[in-house]
Design a protein around this motif. Structure first.
Motif, PDB file in Angstrom:
ATOM      1  N   LYS A 143       0.829  -1.192   0.000  1.00 26.88           N
ATOM      2  CA  LYS A 143       0.000   0.000   0.000  1.00 26.88           C
ATOM      3  C   LYS A 143       0.867   1.248   0.000  1.00 26.88           C
ATOM      4  CE  LYS A 143      -3.811  -2.197   2.526  1.00 26.88           C
ATOM      5  NZ  LYS A 143      -4.644  -2.152   3.749  1.00 26.88           N
ATOM      6  N   GLY A 144       0.269   2.359  -0.445  1.00 24.19           N
ATOM      7  CA  GLY A 144       1.007   3.618  -0.442  1.00 24.19           C
ATOM      8  C   GLY A 144       0.401   4.605  -1.418  1.00 24.19           C
ATOM      9  N   GLN A 163      12.501   5.433  -1.415  1.00 24.96           N
ATOM     10  CA  GLN A 163      12.583   4.128  -2.074  1.00 24.96           C
ATOM     11  C   GLN A 163      11.197   3.497  -2.173  1.00 24.96           C
ATOM     12  OE1 GLN A 163      15.644   3.139  -3.060  1.00 24.96           O
ATOM     13  NE2 GLN A 163      15.145   1.127  -3.891  1.00 24.96           N
ATOM     14  N   ARG A 164      10.444   3.554  -1.101  1.00 25.68           N
ATOM     15  CA  ARG A 164       9.083   2.990  -1.110  1.00 25.68           C
ATOM     16  C   ARG A 164       8.190   3.736  -2.094  1.00 25.68           C
ATOM     17  NH1 ARG A 164       8.488   2.571   5.488  1.00 25.68           N
ATOM     18  NH2 ARG A 164       9.872   0.769   5.778  1.00 25.68           N
ATOM     19  N   SER A 256      -6.391  -4.751  -9.003  1.00 30.01           N
ATOM     20  CA  SER A 256      -7.477  -3.812  -8.721  1.00 30.01           C
ATOM     21  C   SER A 256      -7.141  -2.933  -7.512  1.00 30.01           C
ATOM     22  CB  SER A 256      -8.793  -4.564  -8.456  1.00 30.01           C
ATOM     23  OG  SER A 256      -8.718  -5.312  -7.244  1.00 30.01           O
ATOM     24  N   MET A 257      -5.980  -3.146  -6.915  1.00 27.24           N
ATOM     25  CA  MET A 257      -5.528  -2.306  -5.806  1.00 27.24           C
ATOM     26  C   MET A 257      -5.415  -0.856  -6.275  1.00 27.24           C
ATOM     27  SD  MET A 257      -2.473  -4.594  -4.092  1.00 27.24           S
ATOM     28  CE  MET A 257      -2.020  -3.237  -2.984  1.00 27.24           C
ATOM     29  N   PRO A 258      -5.655   0.100  -5.376  1.00 33.07           N
ATOM     30  CA  PRO A 258      -5.564   1.520  -5.745  1.00 33.07           C
ATOM     31  C   PRO A 258      -4.209   1.931  -6.317  1.00 33.07           C
ATOM     32  CG  PRO A 258      -6.636   1.277  -3.615  1.00 33.07           C
ATOM     33  CD  PRO A 258      -6.117  -0.076  -3.987  1.00 33.07           C
TER      34      PRO A 258
END
Length: 278
Positions: A143-144, A163-164, A256-258
């Motif tokens: 997530k992020g 980095q993330r 389908s993740m945001p």
């Protein structure tokens, strides 16, 4: 015999993939900053009787100009490109922002911009291959949110967060590339190897105590580069049917993740092109 280009091919997973693909009889071109490590790769290729199939290109991929030089070399020297594996990254902890000669934040430039430029710049060469594949080794499945007001993460700089954030940008890069992949000929795969025992993993810690903790954790749960590349080899040997896919090791990621939003991908593509054209 396939033609394979690997960025970050002098260390870690990139190096392990390069040697493995040489052993499998393919032509392998690696890109890296270190002449010494590049020479080591060529020497290992000689020991495998594969020196005629091994090429080292020295380049600083944090610079757009260097990425474009690699693209021009490939177009002049190769008739087609079967596989592009993007592993170049610098996980070293940095307390302060580092700016490239071209004016970009270093992590953003190396971990995202380079992959953007190479993916699109080599697209026409890959379309000449029978079954082209791009593998972007980053961290899909997490997530992020994208920081649209500070896309390079230059303000209140934190190298770990940068980095993330770069991985979230790479998620959107894959989506935008697939949308522009009109012929649906090139398969774009995002791959998260999870914990890998590399020097970069230790260097990502802020201090010696954290380095020791990281070393202990990675010793418990981390894989060697040779172990970490096994799912990548499987994907290359038997690629998914879809033109866009993502994996955490062997497990597929839900697109389908945001973080894979098509509208955000189009926005990032537009903003990236503006940055490159400045």
């Amino acid at each position: 015999m396939k033609t394979i280009l690997i960025t970050g091919g002098t260390d870690g997973m990139g190096k392990a993939l390069a040697i493995t693909q040489l052993k499998n009889g393919h032509r392998v071109i690696i890109v890296g900053r270190s002449k010494d490590k590049g020479s080591q790769f060529i020497n290992e290729a000689k020991q495998l009787n594969a020196s005629n199939r091994a090429v080292f290109l020295e380049a600083d991929l944090s610079l757009i100009s260097e990425n474009k030089r690699i693209i021009e070399f490939m177009k002049q020297e190769m008739k087609s490109l079967d596989t592009l594996i993007l592993t170049a990254a610098d996980q070293s902890y940095r307390p302060n922002k580092r700016e490239t000669k071209e004016g970009f934040e270093f992590t953003f430039a190396l971990y995202y911009l380079s992959r953007h430029v190479l993916s699109y710049g080599l697209k026409s060469l890959m379309e000449k291959s029978n079954g082209p594949i791009i593998i972007n080794i980053s961290a899909p499945g997490l997530k992020g949110e994208v920081k649209w007001d500070d896309i390079q993460m230059s303000q209140n700089f934190d190298s770990t967060k940068a980095q993330r954030h770069g991985s979230r940008l790479n998620d959107l890069l894959a989506v935008s590339f697939d949308n522009k992949n009109e012929a649906k000929h090139i398969k774009y795969i995002l791959f998260n190897p999870w914990a890998v025992r590399t020097t970069g993993a230790d260097a990502s810690a802020k201090n010696k105590i954290q380095q020791r903790i990281n070393a202990f954790i990675y010793k418990l749960i981390g894989k060697t580069p040779e172990e970490a590349i096994l799912p990548v080899i499987d994907l290359l040997d038997a690629p998914p049917k879809e033109t866009l896919s993502a994996y955490v090791q062997k497990k597929g990621v839900d697109l389908s993740m945001p973080t894979f939003d098509k509208n955000k991908a189009a926005r990032l593509l537009n903003e990236t092109n503006k940055l490159i054209q400045k």
